[in-house]
Scaffold this active site. Structure first.
Site, mmCIF file in Angstrom:
data_model
loop_
_atom_site.group_PDB
_atom_site.id
_atom_site.type_symbol
_atom_site.label_atom_id
_atom_site.label_comp_id
_atom_site.label_asym_id
_atom_site.label_seq_id
_atom_site.Cartn_x
_atom_site.Cartn_y
_atom_site.Cartn_z
ATOM 1 N N GLU A 167 0.809 -1.225 0.000
ATOM 2 C CA GLU A 167 0.000 0.000 0.000
ATOM 3 C C GLU A 167 0.840 1.272 0.000
ATOM 4 O O GLU A 167 1.913 1.311 0.583
ATOM 5 C CB GLU A 167 -0.825 0.061 1.287
ATOM 6 C CG GLU A 167 -1.871 -0.988 1.411
ATOM 7 C CD GLU A 167 -2.636 -0.843 2.716
ATOM 8 O OE1 GLU A 167 -3.456 -1.712 2.996
ATOM 9 O OE2 GLU A 167 -2.415 0.140 3.458
ATOM 10 N N CYS A 183 2.865 8.455 1.663
ATOM 11 C CA CYS A 183 3.332 7.489 2.654
ATOM 12 C C CYS A 183 3.617 6.192 1.904
ATOM 13 O O CYS A 183 2.731 5.650 1.247
ATOM 14 C CB CYS A 183 2.234 7.290 3.701
ATOM 15 S SG CYS A 183 2.580 5.959 4.863
ATOM 16 N N CYS A 194 5.641 -7.446 7.501
ATOM 17 C CA CYS A 194 6.545 -6.938 8.530
ATOM 18 C C CYS A 194 6.743 -8.029 9.563
ATOM 19 O O CYS A 194 5.832 -8.822 9.811
ATOM 20 C CB CYS A 194 5.914 -5.703 9.190
ATOM 21 S SG CYS A 194 6.950 -4.924 10.452
ATOM 22 N N CYS A 254 4.120 -5.834 16.157
ATOM 23 C CA CYS A 254 3.356 -4.924 17.024
ATOM 24 C C CYS A 254 1.903 -5.411 17.096
ATOM 25 O O CYS A 254 1.283 -5.692 16.064
ATOM 26 C CB CYS A 254 3.420 -3.491 16.506
ATOM 27 S SG CYS A 254 5.093 -2.815 16.508
ATOM 28 N N CYS A 299 -1.164 -3.645 15.098
ATOM 29 C CA CYS A 299 -0.901 -3.227 13.714
ATOM 30 C C CYS A 299 -1.349 -4.290 12.716
ATOM 31 O O CYS A 299 -1.075 -5.475 12.893
ATOM 32 C CB CYS A 299 0.588 -2.954 13.557
ATOM 33 S SG CYS A 299 1.065 -2.516 11.880
ATOM 34 N N CYS A 332 -3.319 2.208 7.953
ATOM 35 C CA CYS A 332 -2.335 1.193 8.331
ATOM 36 C C CYS A 332 -2.603 -0.239 7.887
ATOM 37 O O CYS A 332 -2.951 -1.098 8.681
ATOM 38 C CB CYS A 332 -2.174 1.195 9.853
ATOM 39 S SG CYS A 332 -2.013 2.817 10.550
#
Ligand code: SAH
Length: 339
Positions: free
Chosen positions: A88, A101, A108, A112, A115, A331
């Site tokens: 994204e 962004c 990832c 976290c 997230c 996000c």
């Protein structure tokens, strides 16, 4: 180029053509014909494919879902199970200009807990070209809005977990023959990978750094962000202080507010003690709720109160403007939806 037995300056020539917007080797007039043919047979100039795009009706924010090719350039994304990935990017309009962004990794591995981007782990690192490609493709699609002047590396991925590609990307973004964007208009956000912060201070002292803090005790931070087990708060704050000493740059601390977890007056007091005397700014982000995480968001009113408390203790703080709240701009959520 050297692998092809060509002098180094040819690479620079190709680079300059690509950033002038040329998309075939045949158009590169200052290259010998034989080299143009050789390049066409071995290398490809490609931008990411738009798989989906959402446009906010309220503020013009646009969210892109891009299909990245696998590392094997002979495989088409659609038929590819070996690394072709969806990532994204978000385009935002601010008073000071257009901003993007971008993602630094497909997925990832930082884990976290709140997230969306980390839920399925890391698929692979993005190359520098794939990071640049997000910007070029978005610029193509927003022509009427002008150029992009600001970059934040705050999309999917931990940029310091992909440092070498990030470094190449930053150099190209900054290069006058590349995107020609001032280092001061670029911000890289990390969850707190200390060796990355140290290298970054050395290599890119003019680029902005944001650190995702989100908690004021090791116990709380470790429960939200596993990276804290490796690099605990006091070491992180020390690294941040060394960064500002070395670069003279103000650090942004991101503080995602989660209802009943890190949003109390005591949290504000602890946070102000932690950051006392530092050259910094706190960016408060009310959590974007991700289903399945069990974390809930706070009201905008509470976020503003929290910022005021910090201000009262001489820690400059602002609540992040909510952009694209009518689309899946938050996000990693669009990417998850497409899996
Ligand atoms: N890995 C880097 C950059 C990507 S995330 C980092 O951790 O900083 C960019 C910011 O969004 C980080 O501060 C991250 O913690 C925050 N974030 C992630 N998921 C979020 C969510 N659901 N709501 C609000 N902020 C979130």
């Amino acid at each position: 180029m050297q692998e092809l037995g060509e002098p180094k300056f040819r690479a620079r020539q190709v680079f300059e053509w690509v950033y002038k917007g040329v998309s075939t080797f045949d158009e590169m007039a200052n290259l010998p014909k034989a080299l143009r043919t050789k390049l066409s047979e071995t290398v490809e100039i490609a931008l990411p494919e738009v798989l989906d795009m959402q446009v906010s009706k309220t503020d013009g924010t646009r969210k892109f879902l891009f299909g990245m090719r696998s590392n094997n350039k002979n495989v088409d994304v659609k038929d590819d199970n070996s690394g072709g990935e969806a990532i994204e990017s978000v385009f935002m309009k601010y008073k000071y200009g257009n901003s993007i962004c971008i993602s630094s990794q497909a997925g990832c591995r930082m884990g976290c807990k709140f997230c969306a981007s980390t839920m399925n782990g890391l698929t692979r690192n993005l190359t520098a070209g794939e990071m640049i490609g997000q910007i070029l493709k978005v610029e193509q699609s927003i022509r009427n809005d002008g150029r992009i002047g600001h970059i934040v590396v705050m999309g999917t991925g931990e940029p310091f977990d992909n440092y070498d590609n990030l470094a190449k990307f930053l150099s190209i973004a900054h290069d006058p023959a590349g995107l020609n964007i001032s280092m001061r208009n670029i911000t890289v956000s990390t969850c707190g990978v200390i060796p990355g912060i140290e290298r970054f201070a050395e290599d890119f002292p003019q680029t902005n750094l944001a650190i995702s803090l989100h908690a004021t005790t090791d116990e709380m931070r470790s429960s939200m962000m596993p990276i804290n087990n490796r690099y605990p708060l006091d070491e992180l704050i020390n690294a941040a202080k060394k960064y500002t000493d070395k670069t003279g740059r103000r650090i942004t601390f991101e503080y995602t507010m989660v209802n009943g977890v890190n949003d109390s007056d005591d949290d504000a007091i602890r946070l102000s003690k932690l950051l006392k005397g530092m050259l910094c700014h706190v960016n408060i982000i009310p959590l974007n709720k991700v289903n399945g995480t069990g974390f809930d968001t706070v009201s905008r009113k509470r976020a503003t109160e929290f910022a005021k408390l910090l201000d009262g203790y001489h820690i400059p703080a602002t609540v992040r403007r909510e952009l694209g709240s009518d689309i899946d701009a938050a996000c990693g959520q669009l990417r998850l939806k497409h899996r």
